[in-house]
Design a protein around this motif. Structure first.
Motif, PDB file in Angstrom:
ATOM      1  N   ALA A 196       0.839  -1.207   0.000  1.00 21.01           N
ATOM      2  CA  ALA A 196       0.000   0.000   0.000  1.00 21.01           C
ATOM      3  C   ALA A 196       0.871   1.253   0.000  1.00 21.01           C
ATOM      4  CB  ALA A 196      -0.929  -0.006   1.204  1.00 21.01           C
ATOM      5  N   HIS A 197       1.994   1.203   0.692  1.00 22.78           N
ATOM      6  CA  HIS A 197       2.927   2.343   0.703  1.00 22.78           C
ATOM      7  C   HIS A 197       3.487   2.587  -0.694  1.00 22.78           C
ATOM      8  CE1 HIS A 197       6.925   4.228   2.115  1.00 22.78           C
ATOM      9  NE2 HIS A 197       5.979   5.152   2.201  1.00 22.78           N
ATOM     10  N   SER A 251      -7.401   7.404   6.431  1.00 22.28           N
ATOM     11  CA  SER A 251      -6.724   7.082   5.170  1.00 22.28           C
ATOM     12  C   SER A 251      -6.293   5.624   5.222  1.00 22.28           C
ATOM     13  CB  SER A 251      -5.488   7.977   4.968  1.00 22.28           C
ATOM     14  OG  SER A 251      -4.488   7.660   5.916  1.00 22.28           O
ATOM     15  N   VAL A 252      -5.846   5.106   4.079  1.00 24.34           N
ATOM     16  CA  VAL A 252      -5.357   3.736   4.051  1.00 24.34           C
ATOM     17  C   VAL A 252      -4.136   3.598   4.958  1.00 24.34           C
ATOM     18  CG1 VAL A 252      -3.902   4.033   1.996  1.00 24.34           C
ATOM     19  CG2 VAL A 252      -4.807   1.771   2.555  1.00 24.34           C
ATOM     20  N   PHE A 253      -3.339   4.659   5.059  1.00 24.31           N
ATOM     21  CA  PHE A 253      -2.185   4.617   5.962  1.00 24.31           C
ATOM     22  C   PHE A 253      -2.641   4.369   7.394  1.00 24.31           C
ATOM     23  CE2 PHE A 253       0.384   6.741   9.175  1.00 24.31           C
ATOM     24  CZ  PHE A 253       1.579   6.053   9.038  1.00 24.31           C
ATOM     25  N   ALA A 306       2.231   9.175  -1.421  1.00 24.17           N
ATOM     26  CA  ALA A 306       1.890  10.497  -0.876  1.00 24.17           C
ATOM     27  C   ALA A 306       1.012  10.365   0.364  1.00 24.17           C
ATOM     28  CB  ALA A 306       1.188  11.343  -1.936  1.00 24.17           C
ATOM     29  N   VAL A 307       0.058   9.451   0.334  1.00 29.20           N
ATOM     30  CA  VAL A 307      -0.824   9.230   1.482  1.00 29.20           C
ATOM     31  C   VAL A 307      -0.008   8.739   2.678  1.00 29.20           C
ATOM     32  CG1 VAL A 307      -2.730   7.815   2.368  1.00 29.20           C
ATOM     33  CG2 VAL A 307      -2.855   8.791   0.057  1.00 29.20           C
ATOM     34  N   PHE A 308       0.930   7.844   2.419  1.00 28.64           N
ATOM     35  CA  PHE A 308       1.751   7.306   3.501  1.00 28.64           C
ATOM     36  C   PHE A 308       2.709   8.357   4.034  1.00 28.64           C
ATOM     37  CE2 PHE A 308      -0.259   3.500   2.543  1.00 28.64           C
ATOM     38  CZ  PHE A 308       0.070   2.546   3.484  1.00 28.64           C
ATOM     39  N   VAL A 341       2.022   1.811  -3.510  1.00 28.80           N
ATOM     40  CA  VAL A 341       0.930   2.250  -4.383  1.00 28.80           C
ATOM     41  C   VAL A 341       0.504   3.678  -4.073  1.00 28.80           C
ATOM     42  CG1 VAL A 341      -1.499   1.797  -4.979  1.00 28.80           C
ATOM     43  CG2 VAL A 341       0.114  -0.108  -4.768  1.00 28.80           C
ATOM     44  N   ARG A 342       0.497   4.061  -2.810  1.00 32.44           N
ATOM     45  CA  ARG A 342       0.022   5.391  -2.383  1.00 32.44           C
ATOM     46  C   ARG A 342       1.086   6.121  -1.560  1.00 32.44           C
ATOM     47  NH1 ARG A 342      -5.762   5.297  -1.801  1.00 32.44           N
ATOM     48  NH2 ARG A 342      -5.576   7.554  -1.797  1.00 32.44           N
TER      49      ARG A 342
END
Length: 191
Positions: A46-47, A130-132, A52-54, A49-50
């Motif tokens: 997930a990190h 968030s997913v993070f 900026a979110v992480f 893939v995303r």
């Protein structure tokens, strides 16, 4: 069950036979390590893939509190190892004192982690932020649950402080240490 059946069943532990503590604890530890590896794998993917979110989630974490917790938990693992060595040397009073120190440091870890959670939740972070934060709270919460379980296991084996039970309890405790030492840089430091 016949004697031959019992001997055959015991022979099935072959690969786990030379390890300290009870073989079933190793089965539990290995299954828990697989669960943590899957959680960490999901976090890493997930990190990737995303990113900026992480990155925005990681910036809000208090890496210094997590660093203190790392020192606390590793020191606790050292105390548990000293307890196991004392139990093996038939020094049950010393074993209990070392195990008590390991449990007290485990409780300190829990306190620091709950303080960290309170700060994060107070600043608006939650499971659905968030997913993070979803993965962060699930992963660290799963670990925190294992720390609490480890404290209970150490308390149980501390009562008699016999070598095999203390070794078995410290096997679980060292798994908790190992997982945190791997988790800490992945969750808090790797950007």
């Amino acid at each position: 069950m016949s004697i031959a059946d019992c001997e055959q069943e015991e022979a099935g532990w072959g690969i786990l036979e030379g390890l300290p503590g009870e073989p079933m604890m190793w089965v539990l530890v290995l299954s828990e390590l697989v669960a943590f590896a899957l959680f960490l794998g999901a976090f890493i993917v997930a990190h990737a893939v995303r990113p900026a979110v992480f990155a925005s989630g990681q910036i809000t974490l208090d890496a210094s509190l997590a660093g203190y917790n790392t020192i606390v938990l590793v020191t606790s693992g050292w105390a548990a190892a000293k307890g196991a060595a004392s139990a093996h040397a038939q020094e049950s009073l010393h074993a209990r004192l070392w195990l008590f120190l390991a449990m007290a440091l485990g409780a300190a870890f829990v306190t620091i982690k709950l303080t960290e959670y309170a700060r994060e939740i107070g600043s608006g972070a939650g499971l659905e932020t968030s997913v993070f934060f979803t993965l962060y709270f699930l992963l660290t919460g799963f670990h925190l649950l294992h720390v609490c379980l480890g404290i209970i296991i150490l308390a149980v084996v501390c009562r008699r402080a016999d070598p095999i039970h203390v070794q078995t309890g410290t096997v679980f405790w060292h798994m908790v240490d190992l997982v945190w030492v791997v988790m800490f840089p992945i969750v808090y430091l790797v950007r």
